[in-house]
Design a protein around this motif. Sequence first.
Motif, PDB file in Angstrom:
ATOM      1  N   ASP A 127       3.384  -1.172   1.551  1.00 27.88           N
ATOM      2  CA  ASP A 127       1.987  -0.869   1.256  1.00 27.88           C
ATOM      3  C   ASP A 127       1.052  -1.946   1.809  1.00 27.88           C
ATOM      4  N   TYR A 146       0.469  -0.960   5.227  1.00 29.95           N
ATOM      5  CA  TYR A 146      -0.424   0.202   5.177  1.00 29.95           C
ATOM      6  C   TYR A 146      -1.883  -0.226   4.950  1.00 29.95           C
ATOM      7  N   GLU A 170      -8.109  -5.426  -3.372  1.00 32.43           N
ATOM      8  CA  GLU A 170      -6.734  -4.930  -3.480  1.00 32.43           C
ATOM      9  C   GLU A 170      -5.714  -5.827  -2.775  1.00 32.43           C
ATOM     10  N   CYS A 216      -6.486   8.296  -0.135  1.00 32.29           N
ATOM     11  CA  CYS A 216      -5.946   7.008  -0.567  1.00 32.29           C
ATOM     12  C   CYS A 216      -6.720   6.477  -1.768  1.00 32.29           C
ATOM     13  N   TYR A 234      -5.234   7.411  -5.972  1.00 23.07           N
ATOM     14  CA  TYR A 234      -4.885   6.237  -6.784  1.00 23.07           C
ATOM     15  C   TYR A 234      -5.858   6.067  -7.954  1.00 23.07           C
ATOM     16  N   TYR A 241     -12.818  -0.564  -8.767  1.00 18.60           N
ATOM     17  CA  TYR A 241     -12.136   0.422  -7.925  1.00 18.60           C
ATOM     18  C   TYR A 241     -12.828   1.784  -8.026  1.00 18.60           C
ATOM     19  N   GLU A 280       0.626  10.815   1.337  1.00 18.24           N
ATOM     20  CA  GLU A 280       0.628  10.070   0.071  1.00 18.24           C
ATOM     21  C   GLU A 280       1.861  10.437  -0.763  1.00 18.24           C
TER      22      GLU A 280
HETATM   23  C1  LIG Z   1      -0.237   4.512   0.392  1.00 18.97           C
HETATM   24  C2  LIG Z   1      -1.414   4.079  -0.415  1.00 18.97           C
HETATM   25  N1  LIG Z   1      -2.359   4.960  -0.708  1.00 18.97           N
HETATM   26  C3  LIG Z   1      -3.434   4.583  -1.430  1.00 18.97           C
HETATM   27  C4  LIG Z   1      -3.585   3.298  -1.882  1.00 18.97           C
HETATM   28  C5  LIG Z   1      -4.775   2.887  -2.691  1.00 18.97           C
HETATM   29  O1  LIG Z   1      -5.513   1.938  -2.063  1.00 18.97           O
HETATM   30  C6  LIG Z   1      -2.574   2.393  -1.548  1.00 18.97           C
HETATM   31  N2  LIG Z   1      -2.622   1.108  -1.943  1.00 18.97           N
HETATM   32  N3  LIG Z   1      -1.495   2.821  -0.824  1.00 18.97           N
END
Ligand SMILES: Cc1ncc(CO)c(N)n1
Length: 227
Positions: A44, A47, A82, A135, A139, A168, A202
């Motif tokens: 992540d 990502y 984040e 994303c 979340y 957030y 996702e």
């Molecule tokens: C894959 C993914 N999707 C959404 C978020 C939210 O920011 C994250 N941290 N990672």
Amino acid sequence: MQFTTIAHNANLASWQASKQHPFIQQLLAGTLPLATFRYYLIQDHAYLREFGAIQDLAAEQALDTDIATQLHAGAEHLRQGELALRQTFFDRLNITDKEVANTPVAPTGYAYTSHMYRALMTQGTAGAIAGLLPCYWLYAEIGAELAEQGSPVPIYQDWLESYRSDDYAGEMTDQLALANRVATPDNTPALLDIFNKSSWYELNFWQMALTHETWELTEPSDFSTTT
Ligand SMILES: Cc1ncc(CO)c(N)n1
């Protein structure tokens, strides 16, 4: 109807499947192996760095300076918020810079971020905004709906809580407004397709983490037809 309403309605099943995915269910129950959470965090991290890069590129291509400012601010917010919080998780789990640098980005994460670059290439700033939106939004729903239920494992609970924070939620509201601003009758079908695919990725991102997906070749005998 607003773009975000259409997009949300079209992805109810996919998002429900995400919330019910064994990764999330095990995280809530406290039974998720820590090795799996570590794998997820490292993937992540890669990502999120791409996510910020795409947001900056989308800003650079924006014709409207207000949209450009919002996108740059979103990328900066991600790095200060984040990603910075994730560094504290790395410290708690002894995830070193070396381990992060030595871990290849797994196929699903690679495909997901590639999809978002493609969205930017084909539909410009609006395409990137549509690709990035699930994303934030998925979340935020996970945080809002599941943090209360909670997890007995402190770091899993902290992860859940981070997506319930006002900070957030505020960021997410801005992104929703941005998506509705760039959507037009002409680009809506393309943006919806991009949004749907991000939602699909996702869901598969959880599966990637659960199976510790790698680029290892599948044994020839494991390729079987489904018909
Ligand atoms: C894959 C993914 N999707 C959404 C978020 C939210 O920011 C994250 N941290 N990672």
